[in-house]
Design a protein around this motif. Structure first.
Motif, PDB file in Angstrom:
ATOM      1  N   TYR A  40      75.120  16.783  88.590  1.00 44.05           N
ATOM      2  CA  TYR A  40      74.176  17.460  87.698  1.00 44.05           C
ATOM      3  C   TYR A  40      72.896  17.804  88.462  1.00 44.05           C
ATOM      4  N   LEU A  41      72.389  16.861  89.241  1.00 43.76           N
ATOM      5  CA  LEU A  41      71.194  17.109  90.033  1.00 43.76           C
ATOM      6  C   LEU A  41      71.444  18.179  91.097  1.00 43.76           C
ATOM      7  N   LEU A  42      72.585  18.142  91.745  1.00 44.96           N
ATOM      8  CA  LEU A  42      72.906  19.159  92.754  1.00 44.96           C
ATOM      9  C   LEU A  42      72.912  20.557  92.137  1.00 44.96           C
ATOM     10  N   THR A  43      73.432  20.658  90.931  1.00 43.74           N
ATOM     11  CA  THR A  43      73.518  21.949  90.243  1.00 43.74           C
ATOM     12  C   THR A  43      72.161  22.446  89.768  1.00 43.74           C
ATOM     13  N   HIS A  44      71.361  21.548  89.200  1.00 42.07           N
ATOM     14  CA  HIS A  44      70.102  21.953  88.587  1.00 42.07           C
ATOM     15  C   HIS A  44      68.880  21.826  89.500  1.00 42.07           C
ATOM     16  N   ARG A  45      69.012  21.111  90.605  1.00 37.51           N
ATOM     17  CA  ARG A  45      67.960  20.921  91.623  1.00 37.51           C
ATOM     18  C   ARG A  45      66.812  20.024  91.186  1.00 37.51           C
ATOM     19  N   THR A  46      66.445  20.022  89.916  1.00 36.40           N
ATOM     20  CA  THR A  46      65.447  19.090  89.381  1.00 36.40           C
ATOM     21  C   THR A  46      65.921  18.638  88.006  1.00 36.40           C
ATOM     22  N   VAL A  47      65.643  17.391  87.677  1.00 34.65           N
ATOM     23  CA  VAL A  47      66.028  16.873  86.362  1.00 34.65           C
ATOM     24  C   VAL A  47      65.176  15.642  86.053  1.00 34.65           C
ATOM     25  N   VAL A  84      68.430  13.360  97.790  1.00 33.39           N
ATOM     26  CA  VAL A  84      67.806  13.033  96.514  1.00 33.39           C
ATOM     27  C   VAL A  84      66.398  12.499  96.736  1.00 33.39           C
ATOM     28  N   SER A  85      65.459  13.093  96.007  1.00 37.98           N
ATOM     29  CA  SER A  85      64.076  12.636  96.003  1.00 37.98           C
ATOM     30  C   SER A  85      63.790  12.102  94.599  1.00 37.98           C
ATOM     31  N   PRO A  86      63.599  10.783  94.469  1.00 38.35           N
ATOM     32  CA  PRO A  86      63.373  10.204  93.147  1.00 38.35           C
ATOM     33  C   PRO A  86      61.981  10.534  92.609  1.00 38.35           C
ATOM     34  N   TRP A  94      63.484  14.036  89.158  1.00 35.51           N
ATOM     35  CA  TRP A  94      64.362  13.843  90.305  1.00 35.51           C
ATOM     36  C   TRP A  94      64.513  15.221  90.927  1.00 35.51           C
ATOM     37  N   ARG A  95      64.595  15.257  92.243  1.00 33.00           N
ATOM     38  CA  ARG A  95      64.779  16.548  92.932  1.00 33.00           C
ATOM     39  C   ARG A  95      65.905  16.414  93.951  1.00 33.00           C
TER      40      ARG A  95
END
Length: 99
Positions: A40-47, A84-86, A94-95
């Motif tokens: 999900y993070l890979l797809t959206h880039r930020t969450v 991943v950057s928390p 998250w980025r």
């Protein structure tokens, strides 16, 4: 891995996690939950936390309640994954930053 690429085998990356900083026992369902959060993070880039809990948790709960799912499983393990950057001071997001 090039500077714009994502891990080619995200499942292998997740399965290589040690669970050292996770207070929970490893199970296939919990690996699947972390994998789903990562994808999900890979797809959206930020969450945000709410984005993860609202969009990933309902399908991949890993046998946990939403708070435990995020605090004990996803947050400690997601932060160990490549790119991943928390969330940190001044941000709640998250980025994913390509390596």
């Amino acid at each position: 891995m090039s500077s714009t690429s994502q891990p080619t085998d995200t499942r292998a990356v997740v399965e290589a996690l040690s669970y050292h900083d996770c207070p929970l026992d490893r199970t296939p369902a919990r690996d699947d939950a972390v994998l789903a959060a990562y994808k999900y993070l890979l797809t959206h880039r930020t969450v945000s936390r709410l984005g993860l809990v609202g969009n990933v948790y309902p399908q991949r709960d890993g046998g946990l309640g939403p708070s435990e799912w995020y605090e004990a499983l996803v947050a400690p393990l997601l932060s160990e994954l490549p790119g991943v950057s928390p969330p940190g001071p001044g941000t709640a997001l998250w980025r994913y930053v390509s390596e």
